[in-house]
Design a protein around this motif. Structure first.
Motif, PDB file in Angstrom:
ATOM      1  N   LEU A   1      -0.089  -3.199 -12.809  1.00  0.00           N
ATOM      2  CA  LEU A   1      -0.613  -4.708 -12.900  1.00  0.00           C
ATOM      3  C   LEU A   1      -0.792  -5.117 -14.353  1.00  0.00           C
ATOM      4  CD1 LEU A   1      -2.123  -6.879 -11.007  1.00  0.00           C
ATOM      5  CD2 LEU A   1      -4.223  -5.766 -11.538  1.00  0.00           C
TER       6      LEU A   1
ATOM      7  N   LEU B   1      -4.765 -10.072  -4.685  1.00  0.00           N
ATOM      8  CA  LEU B   1      -4.898  -8.889  -3.959  1.00  0.00           C
ATOM      9  C   LEU B   1      -6.115  -8.977  -3.049  1.00  0.00           C
ATOM     10  CD1 LEU B   1      -4.554  -6.538  -7.444  1.00  0.00           C
ATOM     11  CD2 LEU B   1      -3.102  -6.641  -5.634  1.00  0.00           C
TER      12      LEU B   1
ATOM     13  N   THR C   1     -13.648  -9.768   0.505  1.00  0.00           N
ATOM     14  CA  THR C   1     -12.321 -10.129   0.377  1.00  0.00           C
ATOM     15  C   THR C   1     -12.060 -11.559   1.101  1.00  0.00           C
ATOM     16  OG1 THR C   1     -11.653  -8.897   2.570  1.00  0.00           O
ATOM     17  CG2 THR C   1     -11.427  -7.556   0.462  1.00  0.00           C
TER      18      THR C   1
ATOM     19  N   THR D   1      -8.140  -5.134 -10.559  1.00  0.00           N
ATOM     20  CA  THR D   1      -8.301  -6.443 -11.417  1.00  0.00           C
ATOM     21  C   THR D   1      -9.328  -6.515 -12.102  1.00  0.00           C
ATOM     22  OG1 THR D   1      -7.073  -7.780  -9.722  1.00  0.00           O
ATOM     23  CG2 THR D   1      -8.298  -8.829 -11.420  1.00  0.00           C
TER      24      THR D   1
ATOM     25  N   SER E   1      -4.744 -13.076 -10.044  1.00  0.00           N
ATOM     26  CA  SER E   1      -4.447 -11.789  -9.432  1.00  0.00           C
ATOM     27  C   SER E   1      -5.283 -11.141  -8.553  1.00  0.00           C
ATOM     28  CB  SER E   1      -4.378 -10.690 -10.700  1.00  0.00           C
ATOM     29  OG  SER E   1      -4.237  -9.199 -10.587  1.00  0.00           O
ATOM     30  N   LYS E   2      -6.895 -11.113  -8.856  1.00  0.00           N
ATOM     31  CA  LYS E   2      -7.714 -10.844  -7.846  1.00  0.00           C
ATOM     32  C   LYS E   2      -7.667 -11.518  -6.662  1.00  0.00           C
ATOM     33  CE  LYS E   2     -12.534  -9.284  -7.623  1.00  0.00           C
ATOM     34  NZ  LYS E   2     -13.495  -8.889  -8.373  1.00  0.00           N
TER      35      LYS E   2
ATOM     36  N   CYS F   1      -7.916   1.209  -0.333  1.00  0.00           N
ATOM     37  CA  CYS F   1      -7.677  -0.108  -0.304  1.00  0.00           C
ATOM     38  C   CYS F   1      -8.942  -0.434  -1.221  1.00  0.00           C
ATOM     39  CB  CYS F   1      -7.954  -0.800   1.050  1.00  0.00           C
ATOM     40  SG  CYS F   1      -6.701  -0.780   2.251  1.00  0.00           S
TER      41      CYS F   1
ATOM     42  N   GLN G   1      -5.431  -8.476   1.773  1.00  0.00           N
ATOM     43  CA  GLN G   1      -6.047  -7.602   2.599  1.00  0.00           C
ATOM     44  C   GLN G   1      -6.868  -8.446   3.512  1.00  0.00           C
ATOM     45  OE1 GLN G   1      -8.583  -4.467   0.482  1.00  0.00           O
ATOM     46  NE2 GLN G   1      -7.670  -5.354  -1.324  1.00  0.00           N
TER      47      GLN G   1
ATOM     48  N   THR H   1      -1.597   2.035 -10.081  1.00  0.00           N
ATOM     49  CA  THR H   1      -1.677   0.234 -10.059  1.00  0.00           C
ATOM     50  C   THR H   1      -2.099  -0.214 -11.414  1.00  0.00           C
ATOM     51  OG1 THR H   1      -2.633   0.966  -7.669  1.00  0.00           O
ATOM     52  CG2 THR H   1      -2.536  -1.007  -8.605  1.00  0.00           C
TER      53      THR H   1
ATOM     54  N   LEU I   1      -7.308  -1.271  -4.564  1.00  0.00           N
ATOM     55  CA  LEU I   1      -6.606  -2.725  -4.736  1.00  0.00           C
ATOM     56  C   LEU I   1      -7.968  -3.752  -4.768  1.00  0.00           C
ATOM     57  CD1 LEU I   1      -4.109  -2.768  -1.962  1.00  0.00           C
ATOM     58  CD2 LEU I   1      -3.756  -2.409  -4.151  1.00  0.00           C
ATOM     59  N   TYR I   2      -9.172  -3.480  -4.616  1.00  0.00           N
ATOM     60  CA  TYR I   2     -10.180  -4.104  -4.808  1.00  0.00           C
ATOM     61  C   TYR I   2     -10.748  -4.323  -6.176  1.00  0.00           C
ATOM     62  CZ  TYR I   2     -14.822  -6.526  -4.026  1.00  0.00           C
ATOM     63  OH  TYR I   2     -15.875  -7.367  -4.172  1.00  0.00           O
TER      64      TYR I   2
ATOM     65  N   HIS J   1       0.774  -1.027   0.111  1.00  0.00           N
ATOM     66  CA  HIS J   1      -0.134   0.003   0.090  1.00  0.00           C
ATOM     67  C   HIS J   1       0.932   1.144   0.124  1.00  0.00           C
ATOM     68  CE1 HIS J   1      -3.013   2.921   1.491  1.00  0.00           C
ATOM     69  NE2 HIS J   1      -3.771   2.049   1.080  1.00  0.00           N
TER      70      HIS J   1
END
Length: 307
Positions: free
Chosen positions: A81, A120, A216, A159, A116-117, A152, A124, A77, A155-156, A23
């Protein structure tokens, strides 16, 4: 250049966890110190007249600074990515004949997107710091949402955003889901969530955040969706399916419980608006999708299940 972030500690003085480091490396929080640059804050100091005319000024509801900050984080990001996906594709295709043999070829990008998802979401879900941040924002902060949590969310959703550009032949339902997720994220980024309230539009935005946070926990579902394509007969993939189902059930239980508690508060406080009704209708469709996925995962557990 000041590299003090390498030894940066969290607000309580404890060392950073992997999520904190990722982060902070991607988008360090706080004002620049010395010659340390916060990339996400750079756009705040760039004047773009046509953009300024499009965006309303900050008010008691809208926070333009948070929106610009989050979109900058999203762009940074997204670039990183996208590059990493190309690297993973090339290397994996060279070293693993099972991945190279995946057909049709566009499914390889589907596999990479899901892994990837899963990664990430997993960093978390497995971070104590993440849940502590959730606790301090929602409980101690009386349901205030800090900028760190907004980041955050980057990041969610990242993807899903990259998949729209890099995964060929996405089903229309998947495209709709990814676009809706991004639009909902932009709403969250732009709303002033520091208001200590769970009522009205502010409360709906916070429930959207809670839904994402609880989701998550089910990061293994995406891992299973990827692994079953490359290693369909591996025993550990079946184990992943079992764990994915359990994690998804836990995620749904948390989400539905929080929303029932919130809905009860809306009824007691007579806080039922058109926005509330629309959100509940949208939530009903989401819950229906959750139930379908749970049923599908249960079928996959069967020894007779095929991919």
């Amino acid at each position: 250049m000041n590299y003090s972030w390498l030894t940066y500690k969290c607000w309580d003085g404890s060392p950073m966890e992997p999520l904190d480091k990722l982060h902070h490396v991607l988008f360090p929080y706080g004002p620049p110190v010395g010659d340390e640059v916060n990339l996400c804050m750079v756009p705040r100091y760039i004047t773009v007249p046509w953009l300024e005319k499009m965006l309303p000024t900050s008010s008691g509801v809208f926070v333009v600074e948070d929106l610009i900050d989050s979109i900058a984080c999203l762009f940074i990001t997204m670039v990183l990515l996208s590059i990493s996906w190309y690297v993973v594709y090339y290397v994996w295709n060279k070293v693993d004949h099972r991945f190279a043999a995946v057909t049709p070829a566009h499914k390889k990008w589907y596999v990479i997107a899901n892994l990837s998802k899963s990664f990430l979401l997993g960093i978390q879900a497995l971070s104590i710091r993440y849940w502590l941040s959730v606790y301090t924002s929602y409980i101690e902060g009386r349901y205030k949402v800090r900028l760190e949590l907004k980041r955050c969310i980057v990041l969610y959703v990242i993807t899903d955003v990259v998949a729209l550009f890099m995964v060929p032949k996405l089903p229309r339902s998947t495209v709709t889901h990814h676009v809706t997720t991004l639009l909902m994220a932009m709403v969250v980024w732009s709303v002033d969530n520091t208001i200590p309230s769970t009522q009205g539009a502010n409360g709906i935005v916070k429930m959207i955040i809670i839904y994402g946070q609880c989701s998550t926990v089910a990061y293994l579902v995406n891992a299973y969706l990827a692994w079953r394509v490359v290693y369909p007969k591996a025993g550990w993939v079946k184990i992943t399916c079992h764990l994915a189902l359990l994690s998804y059930l836990l995620s749904c239980f948390m989400n539905w419980s929080f929303h029932l508690f919130w809905l009860y508060g809306c009824v007691v406080n007579m806080d039922i608006s058109i926005l509330t009704i629309l959100y509940i209708i949208g939530l009903a469709f989401t819950i229906n999708d959750d139930i379908k996925l749970i049923s599908w995962l249960i079928k996959q557990k069967s020894p007779m299940a095929t991919n």
